[in-house]
Motif scaffolding. Structure first.
Motif, PDB file in Angstrom:
ATOM      1  N   LEU A 112       0.820  -1.212   0.000  1.00 16.48           N
ATOM      2  CA  LEU A 112       0.000   0.000   0.000  1.00 16.48           C
ATOM      3  C   LEU A 112       0.854   1.263   0.000  1.00 16.48           C
ATOM      4  O   LEU A 112       1.919   1.314   0.625  1.00 16.48           O
ATOM      5  CB  LEU A 112      -0.904   0.004   1.224  1.00 16.48           C
ATOM      6  N   SER A 113       0.350   2.292  -0.650  1.00 23.61           N
ATOM      7  CA  SER A 113       1.022   3.588  -0.676  1.00 23.61           C
ATOM      8  C   SER A 113       0.649   4.388   0.562  1.00 23.61           C
ATOM      9  O   SER A 113      -0.225   3.993   1.337  1.00 23.61           O
ATOM     10  CB  SER A 113       0.598   4.377  -1.921  1.00 23.61           C
ATOM     11  N   ASP A 114       1.302   5.533   0.719  1.00 23.63           N
ATOM     12  CA  ASP A 114       0.985   6.411   1.843  1.00 23.63           C
ATOM     13  C   ASP A 114      -0.429   6.991   1.729  1.00 23.63           C
ATOM     14  O   ASP A 114      -0.952   7.534   2.689  1.00 23.63           O
ATOM     15  CB  ASP A 114       2.027   7.514   1.989  1.00 23.63           C
ATOM     16  N   LYS A 115      -1.065   6.832   0.567  1.00 22.98           N
ATOM     17  CA  LYS A 115      -2.457   7.266   0.369  1.00 22.98           C
ATOM     18  C   LYS A 115      -3.415   6.077   0.431  1.00 22.98           C
ATOM     19  O   LYS A 115      -4.560   6.167   0.004  1.00 22.98           O
ATOM     20  CB  LYS A 115      -2.596   7.977  -0.970  1.00 22.98           C
ATOM     21  N   HIS A 116      -2.916   4.944   0.941  1.00 24.87           N
ATOM     22  CA  HIS A 116      -3.688   3.703   1.091  1.00 24.87           C
ATOM     23  C   HIS A 116      -4.161   3.139  -0.247  1.00 24.87           C
ATOM     24  O   HIS A 116      -5.176   2.461  -0.311  1.00 24.87           O
ATOM     25  CB  HIS A 116      -4.876   3.903   2.041  1.00 24.87           C
ATOM     26  N   GLU A 117      -3.413   3.425  -1.313  1.00 28.52           N
ATOM     27  CA  GLU A 117      -3.713   2.863  -2.626  1.00 28.52           C
ATOM     28  C   GLU A 117      -2.906   1.585  -2.814  1.00 28.52           C
ATOM     29  O   GLU A 117      -1.781   1.465  -2.322  1.00 28.52           O
ATOM     30  CB  GLU A 117      -3.344   3.858  -3.719  1.00 28.52           C
ATOM     31  N   LEU A 118      -3.450   0.650  -3.562  1.00 26.54           N
ATOM     32  CA  LEU A 118      -2.764  -0.593  -3.849  1.00 26.54           C
ATOM     33  C   LEU A 118      -1.689  -0.346  -4.898  1.00 26.54           C
ATOM     34  O   LEU A 118      -1.991   0.027  -6.029  1.00 26.54           O
ATOM     35  CB  LEU A 118      -3.761  -1.646  -4.353  1.00 26.54           C
ATOM     36  N   LEU A 119      -0.421  -0.531  -4.509  1.00 28.02           N
ATOM     37  CA  LEU A 119       0.686  -0.397  -5.451  1.00 28.02           C
ATOM     38  C   LEU A 119       0.959  -1.708  -6.164  1.00 28.02           C
ATOM     39  O   LEU A 119       1.262  -1.735  -7.347  1.00 28.02           O
ATOM     40  CB  LEU A 119       1.953   0.050  -4.714  1.00 28.02           C
TER      41      LEU A 119
END
Length: 81
Positions: free
Chosen positions: A50-57
């Protein structure tokens, strides 16, 4: 979802994946966390980066055994020798 079709079948494979993520070997930017989760569409388990924006990387499917027994490994991180 951005989940690769490779399935992580063993805890050793999960540990190697975590080491790759932590070391930067996969070239991912802005990694903030790693979690075990299940797909909303079919309930299939996967490991999510997860990214710092809670997006799935990046995601990788995991076996049911890895999902059930890999939670501590994901929580505490891999042990390097």
């Amino acid at each position: 979802m951005n989940i690769e079709n490779d399935v992580i079948e063993t805890l050793e494979q999960l540990e190697n994946f975590l080491i790759q993520v932590e070391s930067g070997a996969l070239g991912l930017k802005d990694v903030a966390g790693i979690a075990l989760a299940t797909s909303n569409s079919d309930g299939r388990p996967f490991v999510a980066v997860l990214s710092d924006k809670h997006e799935l990387l990046l995601g990788r499917w995991v076996s049911q055994d890895v999902y059930e027994n890999g939670k501590d490994l994901v929580r505490t991180g891999p042990k390097r020798n």
